[in-house]
Design a protein around this motif. Structure first.
Motif, PDB file in Angstrom:
ATOM      1  N   ASN A 178      43.484  -8.598   4.652  1.00 28.81           N
ATOM      2  CA  ASN A 178      42.138  -8.301   4.146  1.00 28.81           C
ATOM      3  C   ASN A 178      42.229  -7.796   2.709  1.00 28.81           C
ATOM      4  O   ASN A 178      42.905  -6.805   2.427  1.00 28.81           O
ATOM      5  CB  ASN A 178      41.443  -7.257   5.028  1.00 28.81           C
ATOM      6  CG  ASN A 178      41.148  -7.791   6.421  1.00 28.81           C
ATOM      7  OD1 ASN A 178      40.685  -8.928   6.555  1.00 28.81           O
ATOM      8  ND2 ASN A 178      41.420  -7.003   7.442  1.00 28.81           N
ATOM      9  N   SER A 210      34.557  -9.239  -0.351  1.00 24.11           N
ATOM     10  CA  SER A 210      35.880  -9.096   0.259  1.00 24.11           C
ATOM     11  C   SER A 210      36.370 -10.469   0.705  1.00 24.11           C
ATOM     12  O   SER A 210      35.609 -11.429   0.782  1.00 24.11           O
ATOM     13  CB  SER A 210      35.835  -8.139   1.460  1.00 24.11           C
ATOM     14  OG  SER A 210      34.970  -8.649   2.461  1.00 24.11           O
ATOM     15  N   SER A 234      39.292 -12.436   3.522  1.00 23.85           N
ATOM     16  CA  SER A 234      40.215 -12.313   4.650  1.00 23.85           C
ATOM     17  C   SER A 234      41.060 -13.573   4.728  1.00 23.85           C
ATOM     18  O   SER A 234      40.535 -14.686   4.833  1.00 23.85           O
ATOM     19  CB  SER A 234      39.442 -12.115   5.956  1.00 23.85           C
ATOM     20  OG  SER A 234      40.333 -12.003   7.051  1.00 23.85           O
TER      21      SER A 234
END
Length: 584
Positions: free
Chosen positions: A139, A163, A165
């Motif tokens: 992550n 973000s 992942s």
């Protein structure tokens, strides 16, 4: 009653409409100031030991922004940063070069977009190149960030941080099943074996190793194996190995696309065949030319270079670029074959580029170029000398609508840098945000235009800041007292020490006089006692003399002894008298 209900319904509908309008206006006003920083792609799957690139973008579609900063965190047990790239960035000025720490698992960046700022939804800030280290989910997220509006007040309009992942998997060895195996041709024979290679793991990749090694498992009942290497993808191997072998390192092969064929035999006959594809390229790229693009304005800090690289084997994969002593960065051609530098400082620069093919072979070249500085900032008015309670003001001129960096240094301290902007005619007025402390200051300035072009530093000016008259008088008084008080203290201490020494010496003399007097008394008593004893023994000798006559030598000895005793007593009395005289 019915009329009242109608009025109530009319009021409710009007109020509801007004509430919707106000809500829409509020949302529009809020969205007009919203900005976000995000990474792309947001998801992905990569093999262990592989690499991937993650680009960082800013979105501010409704308001111009001029400053962006952020910190990105990543799991350093699964990922490591190999390099950062500023190619294609909207940032025109980096107060501090982007950096990373694989130990702490962070990437930092801080940049400025010169006037009129940036407005858009996909402004590229930088590219982060990662290498995978361990299997699992990685992550990647922002731990902090800010986006400042180009409104003259530095309003932070950041609304959200994105973000990413990433999934990291174990790489699959051997070729895909569709080109790997053939079904067994006879019932009871063995299926096509699974081939592994320690030198050419991925059949779609290129390797610069020309002696490939392969291995496979031998099931129970295998009595022989047939092998063959060649350029045809589907053939039956013809080289027999009895007894069967489970690994093979080939002799040196030419560059190109090859196939390794393996077939196992048992009591039922020859089984299925595996066709393992592998690619070899051991030669460096054929040629590499760096051609600087024509630039009429030599102050332009951004230069363009045409990269002409050819590789007849695996083909060019990417370029490794280094400017002067900066960090090496990876750059992939977008098809234009044109590399554009970030904004550079004035001076002579060296561009070193390595063209790398798909197998890792490379060829290098370089190009020197010069960026000329803008004209220096002109400082027309400044105080040569001022007191610490006066306001510090500097006036001057430079390019219209340009950014200025004014450095103010107090003696050996770290310079404090102030950023301001010239007006449409190029004039500026700098007012220090706080009054200066007393001391000697140095001041100089640099200009940065909208392209990021810089000037050399202006000549350093010297400014003397003195304390106010009251403080100056206080300082002088303190200086005098700082000398006078220790001097008085020293004199007083000397007097006290002298008196104490005199008093102590006097006490010692008094005591010694008493001791000497006591010794004198004791000595006098002993002398008197000694005289009595001498007289006693003298009378005894005289009486014995009458009875028996002494010899002349004995009489002389007795006489000399009496004289010595009396002489010693006389000297002792004299020494005691001298000591008493000295102690008076």
């Amino acid at each position: 009653m019915e009329k009242i209900k109608k009025k109530i319904k009319k009021f409710q509908s009007s109020f509801g409409f007004l509430l919707i309008v106000l809500t829409a206006v509020f949302l529009l006003a809020f969205s007009a100031q919203a900005a976000s920083i995000y990474t792309y792609p947001t998801t992905g799957t990569y093999q262990l030991g592989g690499t991937f690139s993650l680009s960082v973008h800013v979105s501010s579609p409704n308001e111009a922004i001029n400053a962006i900063s952020g910190t990105i965190s990543f799991p350093n047990d699964k990922l490591e940063v190999t390099s950062l790239s500023k190619n294609g960035s909207i940032i025109s000025l980096w107060p501090q070069e982007p950096g990373f720490s694989n130990t702490n698992g962070i990437v930092n960046f801080e940049g400025i977009v010169l006037n009129p700022g940036y407005t858009g939804s996909a402004g590229k800030i930088l590219t982060i190149n990662f290498k995978t280290k361990a299997v699992g989910i990685a992550n990647i997220k922002f731990s902090s960030g800010s986006v400042l509006a180009n409104d003259g007040q530095g309003t932070n309009v950041l609304d959200s941080l994105g973000s990413t992942s990433m999934s990291i998997e174990v790489p699959i060895t051997g070729p895909a099943a569709s080109e790997a195996t053939n079904s067994p041709i006879t019932v009871g024979t063995l299926p096509a074996p699974q081939i592994k290679s320690s030198t050419h793991q991925n059949p779609d990749a290129w390797y610069n190793i020309n002696q490939p090694s392969f291995s496979w498992e031998l099931p129970s009942g295998v009595s022989g194996v047939r092998l063959l290497v060649g350029e045809k993808p589907q053939v039956t191997p013809t080289v027999n190995y009895i007894p069967a072998i489970s690994e093979k390192t080939l002799d040196v092969l030419e560059d190109g696309l090859w196939y390794f064929h393996v077939q196992l035999r048992n009591s039922a006959g020859w089984g299925g065949i595996t066709h393992f594809r592998f690619q070899i390229d051991t030669k460096n790229p054929d040629k590499f030319i760096i051609e600087p693009q024509v630039e009429d304005d030599l102050t332009n800090p951004i230069r363009r270079f045409l990269l002409q690289a050819e590789d007849s084997g695996s083909g060019i994969a990417y370029f490794e670029i280094q400017i002067d002593d900066s960090e090496l960065m990876k750059w992939e051609d977008d098809g234009s074959h044109v590399y554009q530098t970030p904004a550079l400082k004035p001076g002579r620069h060296t561009l070193i580029i390595k063209a790398v093919d798909q197998a890792g072979n490379h060829i290098s070249n370089f190009s020197d170029f010069v960026i000329k500085p803008l004209d220096k900032v002109v400082i027309s008015s400044y105080p040569h000398q001022l007191s610490s309670n006066e306001i510090f003001i500097v006036k001057g001129s430079s390019y219209p609508d340009s950014q200025l960096m004014i450095s103010l240094q107090r003696e050996a301290a770290t310079p404090k840098i102030y950023n301001l902007k010239t007006d449409s005619q190029g004039y500026f007025t700098f007012v220090a945000d706080e009054k200066l402390r007393e001391g000697v200051y140095k001041l100089w300035a640099e200009a940065v235009d909208s392209r990021g072009a810089r000037s050399d530093s202006s000549q350093a000016l010297t400014i003397l800041v003195e304390p106010t008259k009251f403080l100056k008088f206080g300082t002088i008084t303190i200086d005098i007292l700082s000398v006078l008080i220790p001097l008085i203290t020293l004199i007083f201490s000397f007097i006290v020490l002298s008196w104490y020494s005199w008093y102590k010496l006097k006490s010692i003399k008094v005591k010694m006089r008493k001791d000497v007097a006591g010794v004198h008394d004791v000595l006098q008593k002993e002398i008197r006692f000694l005289k009595i004893q001498l007289n006693k023994y003298s009378n005894i000798i005289k009486k014995s003399k009458n009875k028996s006559k002494l010899t002349k030598a004995e009489e002389e000895a007795i006489q000399a002894f009496e004289e010595d005793i009396l002489d010693s007593i006389s000297r002792a009395d004299k020494h005691i008298a001298d000591i008493q005289k000295d102690l008076r």
